[in-house]
Design a protein around this motif. Structure first.
Motif, PDB file in Angstrom:
ATOM      1  N   LEU A  39     -51.287 -49.447   3.559  1.00  0.00           N
ATOM      2  CA  LEU A  39     -51.614 -48.482   4.599  1.00  0.00           C
ATOM      3  C   LEU A  39     -52.450 -47.333   4.045  1.00  0.00           C
ATOM      4  O   LEU A  39     -53.441 -46.910   4.665  1.00  0.00           O
ATOM      5  N   PHE A  69     -56.040 -48.336   3.628  1.00  0.00           N
ATOM      6  CA  PHE A  69     -56.822 -48.303   4.867  1.00  0.00           C
ATOM      7  C   PHE A  69     -57.074 -46.866   5.318  1.00  0.00           C
ATOM      8  O   PHE A  69     -58.106 -46.572   5.929  1.00  0.00           O
ATOM      9  N   TRP A  75     -50.800 -55.112  10.344  1.00  0.00           N
ATOM     10  CA  TRP A  75     -52.238 -55.011  10.570  1.00  0.00           C
ATOM     11  C   TRP A  75     -52.572 -53.977  11.651  1.00  0.00           C
ATOM     12  O   TRP A  75     -53.628 -53.324  11.586  1.00  0.00           O
ATOM     13  N   CYS A  93     -52.318 -50.618   9.999  1.00  0.00           N
ATOM     14  CA  CYS A  93     -53.517 -50.438   9.178  1.00  0.00           C
ATOM     15  C   CYS A  93     -54.699 -50.015  10.045  1.00  0.00           C
ATOM     16  O   CYS A  93     -55.497 -49.148   9.656  1.00  0.00           O
ATOM     17  N   TYR A 141     -56.515 -46.391   9.847  1.00  0.00           N
ATOM     18  CA  TYR A 141     -57.949 -46.431   9.541  1.00  0.00           C
ATOM     19  C   TYR A 141     -58.730 -45.609  10.571  1.00  0.00           C
ATOM     20  O   TYR A 141     -59.606 -44.813  10.221  1.00  0.00           O
TER      21      TYR A 141
END
Length: 556
Positions: free
Chosen positions: A53, A56, A108, A111, A115
């Motif tokens: 994490l 990202f 995901w 993340c 991001y």
């Protein structure tokens, strides 16, 4: 008063003030260590997943190529508005996840959220920093973490879960408030511009000094919500104090303009000839395709195309140095929460480490920028050599963590924060000096891409793996077995020892790579690298005077 107000709001100095405020709160990815433990415990992550994490997060922070490209074709207000929207969405979704207001996201998805939240920072800094560079052809970003920490405690006390909610609204509000203030303006140089920037610098140093005092006091005394509020009020006052400098400078510009108008109305001057128009280019003179010239770069210091810069050996060595130097520093910064916990520091100290990193990050930017400029001007001391020394110094901070020196994490936070901050102005200055300013907004964002590449290998694959392996070994020694969805914690000096020994070696390699760049550019830095800018500035000033005087005669 009305005329002065209009002059202030439309002036270049107010744009600098607005940029400072935005950058003062947009560096929030650096305080990941404050809320990383909340993510880990709430979502049941091991250290490798948490470091994924953080990778990202840093990828979003550093990959500003998209914001740079957008900034090339749109006004800064568009870039700032996009950053504000991304910031609200990303941080709110993370806050919803750790407070269980939505179903637990997959890794995901987390993340992606982190991001997006972090990438908003590149939009904010590009939208505010690049206009400053263009309006003043000669940042509070480093202080951001410490500022936000003080303000956050005033709003929410010691409850770190709501920090993400705070991060969602504060930077976005400031971006929207100053949308109309930050834009490219016609440059009219002032003789005392440098003195004005020194005033901004002194105020920011006072702010940094005050926060340092608060860090010491908060370490020794448990602050109440009211005491945090008083501290935040002083921080806010120091943040808006540069507005007094702005009003003073814009008032001087207004008075100077009035005097010039009166003098011009009493005298008629002969019209100065305007520079002859450039002859139209023939087909033979049309610039060649960038693909055909990508391996035929101009001399260092001239304006490179984007492809020429990306495929040059100078950029390669600078890129590799950035990977080794900033990758290790960011690994330490992102893991401050877990490092402090594993080494037995109290929870309150985690906030201290984050603030120390943030303040010395800022001081590193200031010192590296001014000292390297002075050394370059007086002694022709090449900036890449300064970068080599800074990266080498960072290895000392990594070794303090590796060998768990008593109270060493406080010193390591200072060293790593200073070195991390010092690397960026040096890297950005080297890019502008070697490759020109024409595509600066894209190239400086490309330079930041190197950091997350090194971070992925160092932080996720190395540091996270070693930490989890040691944590599982400790559980096995107690006869325990980790359950699915249960967080994985490691205690003791072995959790990060091997990782940071390797990181210190990587920093040494980065310093050596920078020395190669020193050797390649030594002749360039011994020359007068600013001669071209002075000549262009003189031509521009002559043209502007001619146009202005002709305009005055036509109106009389």
């Amino acid at each position: 008063m009305k005329e002065l107000t209009f002059q202030v709001l439309k002036g270049r100095w107010f744009m600098v003030f607005a940029s400072l405020l935005i950058m003062a709160v947009c560096g929030v990815p650096y305080i990941f260590g404050l809320y990383s433990n909340d993510i880990k415990s709430s979502l049941g992550y091991d250290q490798t997943t948490l470091n994924l994490l953080s990778f990202f997060k840093d990828l979003g922070t550093m990959v500003g190529v998209f914001s740079g490209l957008i900034n090339e074709v749109t006004p800064p207000s568009v870039v700032l508005a996009m950053g504000a929207v991304l910031n609200v969405f990303g941080n709110l979704m993370i806050w919803f996840a750790i407070t269980k207001r939505i179903a637990t996201p997959k890794v995901w998805q987390m993340c992606l959220y982190i991001y997006v939240a972090a990438n908003s920072t590149s939009f904010a800094t590009t939208g505010s920093l690049v206009p400053c560079v263009k309006n003043f052809p000669e940042r509070y970003v480093g202080l951001s973490g410490a500022i936000v920490t003080q303000l956050y405690h005033a709003f929410y006390g010691d409850e770190t879960v709501n920090l993400l909610l705070f991060l969602a609204w504060l930077p976005s509000v400031l971006c929207f408030v100053f949308l109309g203030s930050i834009r490219i303006k016609k440059v009219v140089r002032q003789t005392d511009e440098l003195k004005v920037f020194y005033k901004f610098l002194y105020i920011s140093l006072g702010l940094a000094g005050f926060i340092m005092v608060m860090i010491v006091l908060q370490k020794r005394v448990n602050f109440t919500r009211g005491q945090y509020g008083a501290s935040a009020a002083i921080v806010t006052f120091l943040m808006i104090l540069p507005l007094a400098v702005v009003i003073k400078e814009e008032y001087k510009i207004l008075k100077r303009r009035d005097v010039i108008d009166v003098e011009n109305s009493k005298t008629e001057e002969a019209s100065l000839p305007l520079p002859p128009p450039s002859p139209p280019r023939t087909e033979e003179e049309q610039p060649a395709s960038c693909w055909k010239t990508m391996f035929k770069p101009p001399k260092r210091g001239e304006d490179y195309t984007i492809l020429q810069a990306l495929f040059s050996l100078d950029m390669l060595f600078l890129f590799l140095t950035c990977i080794c130097g900033t990758g290790g520093a960011l690994t330490a910064i992102d893991n401050l929460g877990q490092i402090g916990t594993s080494l037995g520091y109290p929870k309150r100290s985690i906030s201290t480490f984050v603030s120390l990193v943030s303040i010395w990050n800022y001081l590193g930017r200031v010192v590296a920028g001014f000292v390297s400029e002075i050394f370059l001007a007086k002694y022709k001391f090449p900036r890449p050599l300064m970068l080599s020394l800074v990266v080498l110094l960072s290895s000392v901070g990594h070794l303090l963590i590796a060998f768990n020196v008593p109270s060493g994490l406080y010193v390591a936070s200072i060293i790593i924060g200073f070195c991390y901050g010092a690397q960026w102005p040096l890297i950005f200055a080297i890019i502008s000096e070697l490759f020109g300013l024409k595509y600066y907004s894209t190239l400086f964002n490309f330079g930041t891409v190197a950091s997350p590449l090194g971070l992925y290998v160092i932080n996720v694959k190395l540091t996270g793996y070693v930490y989890d392996k040691e944590a599982l070994k400790q559980m096995a020694a107690k006869g325990l077995k980790r359950k699915a969805g249960e967080e994985l914690n490691c205690v003791g000096g072995e959790c990060f020892k091997l990782s940071f020994i390797i990181i210190s070696v990587v920093a040494l390699v980065g310093s050596l790579l920078s020395l190669v760049l020193v050797m390649r550019t030594r002749k360039f830095y011994k020359s007068d690298i600013y001669k071209k800018f002075r000549e262009e500035e003189a031509k521009t000033a002559e043209t502007e005077i001619a146009i202005a005087r002709n305009g005055q005669i036509q109106t009389t």
